[in-house]
Design an enzyme around this catalytic site. Sequence first.
Site, PDB file in Angstrom:
ATOM      1  N   LEU A   1       0.819  -1.212   0.000  1.00  0.00           N
ATOM      2  CA  LEU A   1       0.000   0.000   0.000  1.00  0.00           C
ATOM      3  C   LEU A   1       0.853   1.263   0.000  1.00  0.00           C
ATOM      4  O   LEU A   1       0.472   2.277  -0.592  1.00  0.00           O
ATOM      5  CB  LEU A   1      -0.929   0.003   1.225  1.00  0.00           C
ATOM      6  CG  LEU A   1      -1.890  -1.190   1.297  1.00  0.00           C
ATOM      7  CD1 LEU A   1      -2.664  -1.192   2.601  1.00  0.00           C
ATOM      8  CD2 LEU A   1      -2.858  -1.176   0.102  1.00  0.00           C
TER       9      LEU A   1
ATOM     10  N   GLU B   1       5.260  -8.389  10.670  1.00  0.00           N
ATOM     11  CA  GLU B   1       6.038  -9.373  11.417  1.00  0.00           C
ATOM     12  C   GLU B   1       6.910 -10.245  10.540  1.00  0.00           C
ATOM     13  O   GLU B   1       7.909 -10.800  10.992  1.00  0.00           O
ATOM     14  CB  GLU B   1       5.086 -10.232  12.260  1.00  0.00           C
ATOM     15  CG  GLU B   1       4.548  -9.418  13.414  1.00  0.00           C
ATOM     16  CD  GLU B   1       3.418 -10.076  14.157  1.00  0.00           C
ATOM     17  OE1 GLU B   1       3.679 -10.830  15.084  1.00  0.00           O
ATOM     18  OE2 GLU B   1       2.250  -9.822  13.813  1.00  0.00           O
TER      19      GLU B   1
HETATM   20 MO1  MOS Z   1       2.613  -8.631  17.197  1.00  0.00          MO
HETATM   21  S1  MOS Z   1       3.855  -9.917  18.204  1.00  0.00           S
HETATM   22  O1  MOS Z   1       1.213  -9.620  17.067  1.00  0.00           O
HETATM   23  O2  MOS Z   1       2.394  -7.194  18.076  1.00  0.00           O
END
Ligand code: MOS
Length: 776
Positions: free
Chosen positions: A669, A743
């Site tokens: 995005l 993540e």
């Molecule tokens: Mo993340 S470890 O789901 O803030």
Amino acid sequence: MKRLERAKQAAMGKAIGALQKAVQLAPDRWMPGATPDPLIRRQHGHIGRAVPRIDGPLKVRGEARFAAEFPLEGMLYAALAYSSIARGRIATLDTAEAEAAPGVRLVMTHRNAPRMAPMPLFMSSEKACGGSDLPVMQDDRIHWNGEPVALVLADSQEAADHAVGLIRVAYDAAPAATGFAEAIAKGTEPAQFMGQPLAQSNGDVAAALAKAPFRVDRRYTSPRHNHNAIELHAVTAAWDGDELRLHDASQMVAHTAWSMARVFGIAERQVHVTSPFVGGGFGGKGLWQHQVLAAAAAKLSGRPVRLMLSREGVYRIVGGRTLTQQRVAIGAQADGRFDAILHTGTVAMTPHNALPEPFVLATRSAYAAGVTQLGVDVVRLDMVANTFMRAPGEAVGSFALESAIDELAVELGIDPIELRLRNEPDKDPTSGAPFSSREIERAYRDGAARFGWDQRGAPGSRREGEWRIGMGCATATYPYYRMPGGAARITLTQSGHATIEVAAHDMGMGTATVQTQVAADRLGLPMAQVAFRYGDNRLPGTVMAGGSQQTAAIGASVMAAHRELVTKLLKLAGNDSPLAGLDVDAVVSVDGGLASIADPGRHESYGSILERARRSELVVEATPPLPLEFLHWSMHSHGAMFCEVRVSDVTGEVRVDRFLGSFDCGRILNPLTAASQFRGGIIMGLGLALMEETQFDERNGRIMNPSLAEYHVPVHLDVPEIDVMWTDIPDPHTPMGARGVGEIGITGVGAAVANAVYNATGKRVRDLPITLDKLL
Ligand code: MOS
């Protein structure tokens, strides 16, 4: 009790199974993702543009107020004393000297703290996923080494910090479980994650492994990791009668309000939590004892209270990632095809915590194999409760799995990229669901070309003086999630300005910027006419900034609110409008108004519609359908990580020379903020690979290195130029075509570094972090 739990789980499993079937039979009925978001296909103004953070100037000028930067009238400063035993009781607690110290207003202990209910666990009545459900300072019992035993309130932070050192505590210590191996010897139990068992098997893995002509069977270990966000955990708390006001550093304002209401026995609407700016969260900025203690101290003193944990304080009361012992065994044919994958092991958690590091998650969907067996066992230790930490599970699970694949590639004499691609599954290997989008091969091929993978030599074959040089790679992966995030509100004015309101969070990742871009495109407005309001539990929604899912969750809520807005606008437009007779599916938002999709000449501006209807503004609020798309599809972000290291013959020191992350995360995005997420994740991964390690004294459960001087994270000199690239192929089954980018950056990095170290030196390190003593 156990039977009841099991019965409950079986019922839940059955319900999910039935839902899954229903969704598979009629996806359109169930999922917003089944009808692709029109934004995926339309030509965009703002989505995909490298828009700088809209709060950048505020932060650079120091005008962005963080949780510990709200000066309130008559505010007192708090400091905490922490227990120095792991389990037992407080025998004597002498606070007289601290109370008499200059500037001290009061000392709070279990003797005078307000009566409070134990911390409830967010998201369910079950035990906490992150954190614990212990009572806070209600009696003399100690549950971990570092539990708060007293709080000093003073006129200044210095006075509070000084006085806390004058508190004298003596303990009656009880036997505590603090040794991992010792606990394992006494027996383990199968772990659960989010109420679901982590163990699964679809055949006789032992037999398949025994029969396989090629095989690796290895043990890998990773240490505890503590949270080290730049911004320390902090809260400013104030009571106005029965109303509690919290300026928090939070990635879950709605959950915090819900929990605090229960602790203090008030209604949720009596709690107001704001958190407009957060200096990093990574899973650690949830609800811990400090918010409860600050609110309790504010109640006791009748004054507003600021409690900012010291760096040591964060180690004492905010949990992190637990240690893991993992076994990975893979059996393969000579052509590289996997017959069996086994991934099992053991982790630690506390009696009052339900977050085992679920290191097998990524293995579920990673590779095609005849049979798979996965499992996580757990032992209970007396220590601070674990919590989420960037890619909980995948970060350390991918170290073991992707190292083992590299080891197997050596056994087979097959290039490790080729070995991985030969085992690409055509559907999810454990759930059988189709992938919503999986372009991992493209990520590998494009990444290998850009990195110069063909320059990689045999182990130990490249050298420059004392330095041996090598390359390694590993797969990165993190699932797509979209939690039920509740509603979003849109306020549209006659002047053509829109305000989007969601109780969401920006921990520095660019939420406010990206959501403004998306909303501008969805509404057909310039960004300057769109405001995104967030970080306040009194706004609509309950979205949490976690699981890399906030962007999708907000996106779906705004999508629902926009649909409601268009429906209402068409009603208001009436028969005198060029839009007369069109329904919500026949129009789009474009050029500051609505237009017919079939005949774009039929257009009326928002201003004109509202003016004719004599409305100064229009306010709508809507909730999206349940997030069921991932019951139908197996949905994951992917990446290929490439690393080049040099290892000194003299000192064993490892330097990372180059790193490339090649990602497949759906539509990107905002390339600026996404690249920053990827790079930040990779840097955290370099810490995991080479330096991060909580030193836990197994004799007494004390964390021995609670400071950045002794707990090493990468500094500027440790981080090379990090290159990132992406496929930018939209996922047709997510809002905006995007999957999470928060993540995945940390996953695969540990193995990419370890595999590069092997290629440089011929030495395999299976125990994180890869410090120089392991290489000499
Ligand atoms: Mo993340 S470890 O789901 O803030």
